[in-house]
Structures are given as C-alpha cells and as structure tokens.
Design an enzyme around this catalytic site. Structure first.
Site, PDB file in Angstrom:
ATOM      1  N   TRP A 350      -2.226   9.490   2.351  1.00 42.91           N
ATOM      2  CA  TRP A 350      -1.375   9.256   3.821  1.00 42.91           C
ATOM      3  C   TRP A 350      -0.012   9.471   4.105  1.00 42.91           C
ATOM      4  O   TRP A 350       0.713   9.485   3.829  1.00 42.91           O
ATOM      5  CB  TRP A 350      -1.342   7.990   4.404  1.00 42.91           C
ATOM      6  CG  TRP A 350      -3.277   7.529   5.134  1.00 42.91           C
ATOM      7  CD1 TRP A 350      -3.823   7.921   5.462  1.00 42.91           C
ATOM      8  CD2 TRP A 350      -3.728   6.523   3.825  1.00 42.91           C
ATOM      9  NE1 TRP A 350      -5.244   7.429   5.392  1.00 42.91           N
ATOM     10  CE2 TRP A 350      -5.215   6.441   4.002  1.00 42.91           C
ATOM     11  CE3 TRP A 350      -3.480   5.134   2.712  1.00 42.91           C
ATOM     12  CZ2 TRP A 350      -6.225   5.470   3.768  1.00 42.91           C
ATOM     13  CZ3 TRP A 350      -4.413   4.191   2.049  1.00 42.91           C
ATOM     14  CH2 TRP A 350      -5.292   4.896   2.669  1.00 42.91           C
ATOM     15  N   GLU A 466      -0.968 -10.597  -6.454  1.00 42.72           N
ATOM     16  CA  GLU A 466      -2.171 -10.519  -6.231  1.00 42.72           C
ATOM     17  C   GLU A 466      -2.650  -9.874  -6.363  1.00 42.72           C
ATOM     18  O   GLU A 466      -1.917  -7.994  -6.875  1.00 42.72           O
ATOM     19  CB  GLU A 466      -3.317 -11.775  -5.802  1.00 42.72           C
ATOM     20  CG  GLU A 466      -3.418 -11.951  -4.386  1.00 42.72           C
ATOM     21  CD  GLU A 466      -3.572 -10.005  -3.538  1.00 42.72           C
ATOM     22  OE1 GLU A 466      -4.624 -10.654  -3.389  1.00 42.72           O
ATOM     23  OE2 GLU A 466      -2.805  -9.769  -3.389  1.00 42.72           O
ATOM     24  N   GLU A 469      -1.690  -6.613  -4.144  1.00 44.91           N
ATOM     25  CA  GLU A 469      -0.638  -6.175  -4.331  1.00 44.91           C
ATOM     26  C   GLU A 469       0.147  -7.037  -2.964  1.00 44.91           C
ATOM     27  O   GLU A 469       1.569  -6.106  -2.603  1.00 44.91           O
ATOM     28  CB  GLU A 469      -0.284  -4.844  -4.392  1.00 44.91           C
ATOM     29  CG  GLU A 469      -1.359  -4.397  -5.641  1.00 44.91           C
ATOM     30  CD  GLU A 469      -1.069  -3.170  -6.646  1.00 44.91           C
ATOM     31  OE1 GLU A 469      -0.954  -2.136  -5.882  1.00 44.91           O
ATOM     32  OE2 GLU A 469      -0.799  -3.128  -8.258  1.00 44.91           O
TER      33      GLU A 469
END
Length: 734
Positions: A350, A466, A469
């Site tokens: 993207w 975690e 992210e």
C-alpha cells in the site's frame, strides 16, 4: 526546464527499421553516435513529482544464489518492479515496462493495456517468464528474467511478436530510484546506454540490438510515457535530467516486422556509472542461455544440498513445487553483504501513503529485518537442512541487531541500523530460543543471551508492543516467548557455569507462567461463558472493561474483553501450556466463532477482532489513519492457518488439511505466498478479487513461506519439531 533542440540517438542508420524511423520526429534528428554529443540538450533542477512504487502483490521474486550478484528483482502486473541494490533493504528501481504503439492511433503500456501471465520456467530455480498480450490481440511480449551470478546485473530475454503482421514501435520506460532516493537521481545517456546515478550508486540500462532513440526526463506530464500516451511518439528529448524524480524512455530496435524478434535487455548496477555500465556490458556479451544455465545451477546446487523434501506429506505437484519455491524464497531473502539479515518481504504494501497529502512515505518497513520474522525464517531453514543459514541468522541477531543494553530494535536495515524503535519483548526473547535450538553454548553467545534476558526481566512481562505491533499490555504470545526465552536462557547459563543466573531466570519464568492466566484470561468476558484468552490485557486485569483504540485503522474504542487473537497458540508451540489446557480449548472456540472464515479451500483466520489493516470495501489500498480516510478491513492471514496446523499436531489431531489450505493461497504460476487473502467481504468476488487469494498485501511474505515449510516438516515428524522440550517438560508435567 526541458529542451527540445535535439533527439538523442546512438546507432548506425543501417540498424533502424522503417517502423523505428517513424517514431523519430525527423530524419535530421537521428545523428550518428559521434555527432550525438553536439546535439544533446539537458534539463536541470528538481522535479517534485511523487515517487510512487508499485503495489506489493508480487508475481515473481528472484536473485542469484551467488553472493557476488547483489541484485534482487520483483515482478508485478506484467512488468519488472522493485529492484534492490546493493542490499536487500535498498530499493533502487521502481519499475521497467514496455510500451507498444503504432505511432499514430494507440499507445499500450504493459501495466494497463495488456493481459498478463507468469510462470516458472524451471521449478527448481527462481526463473520467471512473463507473457504480456495486447487486449486488442495485436501483439505479444514474452520476457524471461535471470540474474548474472558473477556480477550485479539482471538480464532479460525478450521476444516481441506481431500477431497482425504489421510493424509496431516498442519502447522501454524505466523509473530508477537509486539508493532508495527516487527524488535525487540524475539520468543521462552514455552512447546508447542509459545511466541513472544516485548518491552512492548507479544503474546502466542497455539492449542488444542497441537502443534507437531515447530521452531523459522528469516523471510527470512531460515525461517520456506521457509523451507516448499523448502523441504516440517521443516529441521532446533531453540528454540529462538532474537531481529529481527521473524517467528514462527509449525506442528499441524491434518492431515485429519479421513476425517474431528478440531483444536482450541488461540492467547493471555498481558503485559508479562506469562500474554499472561494465557490469551490464559484460553480462550482455555472454549469451543469455549461458547466463541462465549458470543462474539455475546455483539454485539447483542449493536445493541439492538440503534434506530431501518431505514428499510423504506434500501430496501434489503443486505442493512440492511450492515447498521448493518457499525454501528458495527464504534463502533469497538474505542479504549478501550482511549475512544472516533476512528481510520480512521484498515489497512495499500500500506504499504507505500519508493520508493528509496522499504522498508516499519511506518505503520501509517490510524490506527490513525483524527479529520475530527472522526467528520464523531461521527455524524453517533449519528444518529444511540449511543449518548454516540459521546460524548466520543467529549471529546477525546478536552481533548486528542487538544493542549493548541487550535489547533488540523493532526492526533494522540489513546492516543492523535500527529503523523503528518500538520495544517488543518477543523479539528480545526469540533469539535466545533460536540459540538454544542450535545448541550454541559458546561463551560469546551466552553473554549476548544474558544481556537479552536481563533486559526482558527488567521490562516484562508487559510489553510496549505485542507481535502485531500496535498495542501495549500483557500479551499471551509475548509472555509465551518471554517464558521460553528465560527457560532456554537458563539452560545456556548452566552450560556456561552460571547456575545462580539460571536459577534466577527459572524463578522469573515460573512466576510468569503461574500468573499467565491471571494476567490474560477473562472469566467474565461477553464472548463465552468459559474463560478465554484476550488478545492482550492493557494492565494485566482481563476482567476489567478497559477501552482501547485497536490501531491500524480499527475502531477508536473497544472493550478489551471483546478483542481476541489466535496468537495465544504460541503458548502451546513454545511448550508453556498443554494443547489440552481448558483455557486453550475454550479460547479456540471463541476464536473460531469470531475470527474464522471457512472457504472451499479450507479455514483461514483474521489476526484479531476489529482489525482494520487491509483494503477498503472497494479494493483501494490501506492508508495510515488520518482524517476522512475510508474504512479499511483486515483480511485473513494464511500464516495463521499454518499455526493452527501446528497446534493440531501438538494436540494429536489431523493437520494435513491446513497444509492444503496454505498451498491453495499461493499465487498462480509463481508459487508466492501472501500476507493476506480475500475474506468474503467486499470486494471479494469482484474484479478478480477471488476468495482466499492474495490481496495487495506483502507478497511474498517470508513468514508465510517459513510457516509452510515448517508445517510440512512437523507433519512429516508427527510432532512440533521447534517446540523447546525443556519448556514443555517443566510446565506441562505440572
């Protein structure tokens, strides 16, 4: 800014066909090579046109196995796209595509006006062939790509076929982005060779037969491609475009008048224009078939040096070819200067656009090294028989990425320079697990492990981020890695005579394991009457209605008890909990009810509740959150199907169908596995957005390929081979 006083040309008149001459404004504008210098014009200044890279759903990825060749290529939508040089973290090309015109009525570009197919011409090497056919049925372009193992050059055998018997003009349109600095490239010609120079390196593009005419422009409304689209020929010619977003457009010597004609294209790279030109010229002097054989031999030798693939579980030719491609893709992800540095993906999903300006952001972070992904890659290659690669990965983690205080950056470039700086405790712990799996008890490694584990104890068990992210808190997956790292670290401590340190690590691991459910399992959540694991608990209080923003374009406020994630299965894979643990079993039911998508190919899972990291309902790309940005939807991840398969093996359940499902998501013809696939929600089913097939997310994602390889070996063995048995013995017996 641009001059039209002359056309740059550098071939003898005898090499020009009638059709080629038709593309040149006047006969007077075709000087000899000797006279070209006096007629060249230049344009100087900085063009601010956005330098947008191609989408991330690649249909080919290749590099030579030989470390002398420091070039990596990708293919997408019928063209050559991101090319990396001098390392696998540095994109230096945005695209190179062919443009076909009759000089009068139409101009077709590969990316928009042709139908595309791609295939592996040799299933035991990353040798790809693209066939681009005109939607009008007028012509066909067939391209075979290889890389010269002896030098930094990619070379392409091109066959142009006129299907009407009429002549056409065939152009090249090249968008360099040298040193990942597309806004600061200078383009010029050296004879019939097109030179693009950046701050530290350069590219040289040449063909055989030589190019007929060319121009060096800034990309935009006056660029070479724009001229062809507006006038069906080049009407403006510049010798130099300095320090900007440049575009090099050139007329080739093939026109299809003989029905089928061939062209040899070579794109060389080097630290200087002279070296880049030498590399391209040397490769071109060598017959294409000779280069191709040498290239393929490198990959054949690599595969021959591995363990024989587990054909007892790879039932079909597709699955066996996907296994070979997966191993090669993993190996191809390693940098050739900074050994052991494997990137997450050679792509830019993207293109990371800024929602305020719609301008592209820096091209990271996927073509970077993440300790988490590197652990997945290393364990897969270790099972496949490439122990050397796994050991190089371990050395990179400890010698290049790890910082003096013991922590690991969120990610880094191939030389270990931190890129993002988030603190993720699983990335601090998994290198220790890898060291234990490799049996590396050396004093030097132990010192690195000790610094890492001391940092984990000081910071944990809560983590700033975690594994997905974008959240802080008490994550079951992160805590699983932390416990496994501490237990493996204790074993390495004992091997080095540090019994006191070993006891301290085990005491912390035991405390974390004993409190794991208190920190992360809700007993009053709305999704089940039974206790279940949350994605994470923000403060280690899973029964509290604590609201948080999901991130990655998800909702701004959700009760933490409504957000679940299959990542708790890391507790089983790393030996911290039994596969039959009641909280694990009830959590599986919750995850399946909320995140599972059943398809004809099999079951796939979203990564967590309310995920927004994916395309919009119309199929347009994901963008970083901003005002007035469209709603986006996270799709399903094939890697999670592989993790579910590993759980099934640990639980003694059938798991072959999970391997089949993963294999079904591979790109047709290229065998590349994606990050995400379409999930049934719009635009699934429209415009070739087929259910359970790749979105525009990162493809290939090396983590997905690693999971496929690892699942195959675990099925073959009938157990989870990377599970640290000392962790399972310590906790599952309790």
């Amino acid at each position: 800014m641009r001059s039209t006083s002359g056309v740059v040309a550098a071939v003898a008149a005898s090499s020009l066909t009638t059709a080629a001459l038709a593309a040149v404004p006047t006969a007077k504008a075709v000087p000899s090579a000797a006279a070209a210098a006096s007629t060249e014009s230049s344009t100087a200044g900085t063009e601010s046109h956005p330098a947008v890279f191609r989408p991330a759903d690649k249909q080919g990825y290749a590099t030579a196995y030989d470390s002398r060749s420091k070039v990596w290529l990708t293919l997408e939508n019928g063209m050559l796209t991101d090319v990396y040089y001098p390392n696998v973290s540095t994109p230096s090309v945005r695209s190179l595509q062919f443009v076909v015109t009759d000089g009068k009525t139409f101009t077709d570009i590969e990316g928009a006006d042709m139908r595309h197919s791609v295939s592996l011409t040799d299933p035991r090497s990353l040798t790809y062939r693209q066939i681009d056919s005109a939607k009008s049925g007028k012509y066909r372009v067939v391209k075979t790509y290889v890389l010269d193992p002896s030098r930094s050059t990619l070379t392409v055998h091109v066959r142009f076929i006129s299907l009407t018997g009429k002549p056409y003009q065939v152009y090249l349109d090249y968008l360099p982005a040298i040193d990942n600095q597309a806004r600061h490239v200078t383009a010029r010609s050296d004879g019939s060779t097109l030179i693009a120079k950046g701050v530290r390196s350069a590219s040289a593009l040449l063909t055989q037969p030589a190019l007929v005419a060319w121009t060096n422009e800034y990309e935009g409304p006056n660029g070479g491609l724009a001229q062809l689209q507006q006038h069906h020929q080049l009407v403006q010619h510049s010798a130099v475009a300095q320090n900007g977003v440049v575009e090099q457009t050139a007329l080739t010597a093939v026109d299809g008048t003989k029905g089928s004609q061939t062209l040899r294209l070579s794109l060389g790279f080097g630290a200087s224009p002279a070296l880049a030109r030498t590399n391209a010229a040397m490769t071109t002097k060598t017959p294409f078939r000779t280069v191709e054989k040498a290239y393929q031999k490198g990959w054949h030798s690599y595969l021959d040096g591995l363990k024989a693939r587990p054909n007892d579980v790879l039932k079909t030719r597709h699955e066996r070819r996907l296994y070979d491609v997966s191993v090669m893709v993993l190996a191809a992800g390693e940098d050739k200067t900074h050994r052991g540095a494997f990137v997450a993906s050679p792509s830019m999903p993207w293109v990371w656009r800024d929602p305020a300006t719609n301008a592209p952001l820096p091209t990271g972070p996927y073509h970077l090294v993440w300790a988490r992904d590197l652990y997945q890659i290393a364990t897969a290659l270790l099972l496949a028989g490439d122990e050397g690669a796994a050991r190089r990965a371990e050395q990179f983690l400890f010698q290049q990425q790890q910082k003096p205080h013991g922590r690991f950056p969120q990610n880094s470039t191939a030389d270990g320079t931190p890129y993002w700086t988030g603190k993720q405790l699983d990335e601090w712990s998994l290198p220790t697990v890898l060291a234990w799996q490799l049996g590396d008890t050396s004093t030097d490694t132990w010192q690195h492990v000790r610094r890492a584990e001391d940092a984990v104890i000081k910071r944990g068990p809560s983590s700033q981020q975690e594994r997905w992210e974008n959240q802080s808190g008490y994550s079951p997956a992160t805590i699983a890695a932390g416990i496994a790292g501490l237990v493996c670290g204790a074993s390495l401590a004992r091997s080095n005579g540090d019994d006191a340190v070993a006891q301290r690590y085990l005491a912390v691991a035991d405390r974390w394991q004993a409190n794991l459910k208190r920190w992360t399992v809700t007993t009053n959540g709305p999704l089940s009457d039974q206790p279940y694991f949350l994605r994470l608990a923000k403060r280690g209080e899973p029964n509290q209605d604590i609201q948080y923003a999901i991130g990655d374009s998800g909702p701004a406020s959700v009760d933490q008890r409504r957000v679940v994630d299959p990542s708790f299965l890391e507790l089983v894979r790393l030996g911290v909990l039994s596969p039959h643990d009641p909280a694990v079993l009830s959590s599986l039911q919750v995850v399946d009810q909320t995140l599972k998508v059943s398809t004809p190919a099999g079951d796939l899972w979203h990564r967590y509740s309310y995920d927004g990291y994916g395309e919009t309902a119309t199929g347009s790309q994901w963008v970083i959150e901003g005002t007035n940005t469209p709603k986006t939807y996270g799709r399903v991840w094939p890697v999670l199907t592989g993790e579910r398969g590993e759980y099934a093996i640990a639980a003694g359940k059938p798991a072959e169908h999970y391997l089949r499902t993963m294999a079904s998501t591979a790109k047709r013809g290229s065998y590349l596995l994606p990050e995400q696939v379409w999930d049934g929600r719009p635009p699934t089913g429209r415009n070739n957005h087929r259910l359970a097939k790749a979105t525009m997310s990162a493809t290939p994602l090396l983590w997905t390929h690693a999971q496929y390889v690892r699942l195959a070996w675990n099925l073959h063995a009938g157990r989870v081979l990377e599970l640290p048995d000392l962790v399972a013995r310590r906790y599952q017996s309790r």
